[in-house]
Design a protein around this motif. Structure first.
Motif, mmCIF file in Angstrom:
data_model
loop_
_atom_site.group_PDB
_atom_site.id
_atom_site.type_symbol
_atom_site.label_atom_id
_atom_site.label_comp_id
_atom_site.label_asym_id
_atom_site.label_seq_id
_atom_site.Cartn_x
_atom_site.Cartn_y
_atom_site.Cartn_z
ATOM 1 N N ARG A 196 15.944 -4.016 3.440
ATOM 2 C CA ARG A 196 16.469 -3.602 4.751
ATOM 3 C C ARG A 196 17.765 -2.843 4.574
ATOM 4 N NH1 ARG A 196 16.230 -9.169 8.280
ATOM 5 N NH2 ARG A 196 13.988 -9.086 8.723
ATOM 6 N N SER A 238 14.474 1.613 4.048
ATOM 7 C CA SER A 238 13.967 0.909 2.877
ATOM 8 C C SER A 238 14.004 1.779 1.634
ATOM 9 C CB SER A 238 12.555 0.358 3.117
ATOM 10 O OG SER A 238 11.602 1.365 2.959
ATOM 11 N N GLY A 241 11.575 -1.521 -0.998
ATOM 12 C CA GLY A 241 11.548 -2.206 0.292
ATOM 13 C C GLY A 241 12.932 -2.644 0.716
ATOM 14 N N PRO A 251 12.207 -0.554 7.409
ATOM 15 C CA PRO A 251 12.808 -1.799 6.913
ATOM 16 C C PRO A 251 11.848 -2.989 7.043
ATOM 17 C CG PRO A 251 13.654 -1.276 9.105
ATOM 18 C CD PRO A 251 12.809 -0.103 8.678
ATOM 19 N N HIS A 252 12.024 -4.001 6.188
ATOM 20 C CA HIS A 252 11.279 -5.255 6.296
ATOM 21 C C HIS A 252 11.476 -5.834 7.698
ATOM 22 C CE1 HIS A 252 9.518 -9.044 5.099
ATOM 23 N NE2 HIS A 252 10.613 -9.695 5.452
#
Ligand SMILES: *Cc1c(COP(=O)(O)O)cnc(C)c1O
Length: 399
Positions: free
Chosen positions: A24, A293, A22, A205-206
């Motif tokens: 960014r 990610s 995960g 991305p988060h």
């Protein structure tokens, strides 16, 4: 129906990490936009007004809850012992699980005051689901789609046009989903103030993997409730196909900490896992970064992103979401794979025994039933219907 009722104790952490996955990995210009999105989502998720509007649309527009259907004839034809149920996401409006996500994200975009929505699409299902909610809410819609997929999935291109969306074919790379996603990210970097990027899977991305999982986990919550009503207990296993991972994490999340429910993710084996032409990122990839990610990723020996292959456009992606990557490392997610040929056979098996034309993506999950260990009560997530694939299937079967 109650959405977001169960509080989620599970990952990601505050940085959007699911274990080592995960995070960014994006250009600096996107960080404020991702922060803005995360803040807006946190507020929306807790807001009874947002929940009420989303619940209303899920029930009265999309058609939730979707049925749980026992596939007795399929089981008999395959010579299996288990009781197998199909979670009928194919009956959701627009024909796949995708609308759960786009309804939630489009309502969020409207709250954030964004009037232009962009999306990437592979099979065209996410593009159609995004174009649909944009028509419903009066938002401008631009969909990036690989030029190869524009050809493979032409009915969905027509649908998007009729819904008022602009489809932009992408000629770069393998001209499929990965390249469409690159273009969508490029557009977002340029137009980040006015534009909401509606990602189609539990990837990126988060906070996208979290956001998409939260919007799709209704599938598993309904499976749990319906299983208790029908069988008096939770299933021994849930089976779902894995592209980016949204229908799978949606079906699995409710069961991630249930000791007695096994989770089987089915990847595209394409021409075979040893052929180099497949989409099995979890089984055959190595950790790497793609589209913002870290996750399992198909790559060459020197770390370049490798091209995926699958007969189904929705599984033809070299990456996979970070949460599934993490569940794999924890040993909670068990991996299976089905080849193009096996998926075509499973498509025909389901059609002839149960009268259901499923999507080619979904056919991989059906194909994997043969490879399951001995279990009594199994639920397969029937992620979508096959209308979009009829051309591909007819061509492949006539070969
Ligand atoms: C898009 C799609 C998939 C693959 O996407 P996930 O995010 O992995 O769920 C699977 N099945 C159908 C029917 C789809 O439309």
């Amino acid at each position: 129906m109650k959405i977001f009722d169960r509080e989620t104790q599970s990952p990601p952490d505050a940085r959007g990490r699911f274990g080592q996955f995960g995070g960014r990995f994006v250009p600096e210009t996107l960080i404020p936009a991702l922060d803005e999105l995360e803040a807006a989502w946190t507020l929306a998720r807790a807001d009874p007004g947002y929940r009420k509007e989303l619940t209303d649309l899920l029930e009265n527009y999309a058609g939730r809850p979707t049925p749980l259907f026992q596939a007795e004839r399929l089981v008999k034809a395959l010579g299996l012992q288990a009781r197998v149920y199909l979670k009928r996401e194919d009956l959701l409006h627009t024909g796949a699980h995708k609308l759960n996500n786009t309804l939630g994200q489009a309502l969020l975009a409207r709250r954030m005051g964004k009037k232009r929505i962009i999306a990437e699409t592979g099979a065209g299902q996410h593009g159609v689901a995004t174009a649909t909610v944009c028509a419903l809410l009066g938002l401008e819609c631009v969909v990036y789609m690989g030029a190869e997929d524009v050809v493979r999935q032409s009915p969905n291109v027509t649908r998007m046009g009729l819904l008022g969306a602009e489809v932009r074919p992408v000629e770069a790379g393998s001209r499929t989903l990965k390249d469409a996603m690159n273009e969508a990210i490029r557009d977002w970097v340029t137009n980040v103030r006015s534009t909401y990027y509606c990602i189609g899977s539990a990837a990126g991305p988060h906070p996208y993997p979290l956001l998409v999982r939260e919007l799709q986990k209704i599938i598993g919550e309904e499976i749990a409730e319906q299983s208790l009503a029908r069988e008096g207990r939770l299933p021994d296993a849930i089976v779902a196909c894995v592209g980016g991972g949204s229908n799978a994490i949606g079906a699995f999340h409710r069961f991630a900490s249930e000791k007695n429910t096994r989770l089987f993710g089915v990847e595209a084996a394409g021409h075979g896992l040893d052929s180099g032409k497949h989409g099995a990122s979890l089984a055959r990839g190595r950790p790497g970064v793609l589209h913002g990610s870290r996750s399992y990723l198909l790559q060459t020996d020197d770390g370049q992103v490798a091209e995926a292959h699958s007969i189904s456009a929705g599984l033809d992606y070299p990456g996979v979401g970070p949460e599934l990557s993490h569940l794999r490392d924890l040993g909670k997610l068990e991996l299976l794979a089905a080849t193009d040929v096996e998926a075509l056979q499973a498509f025909q098996d389901l059609a002839s025994t149960e009268g259901i034309l499923c999507a080619l993506e979904t056919a991989h999950a059906i194909a994997a039933l043969r490879y399951l260990p001995k279990l009594e009560f199994v639920v397969v997530n029937l992620s979508g219907r096959g209308d979009k694939d009829l051309d591909t299937i007819a061509k492949a079967l006539l070969k």
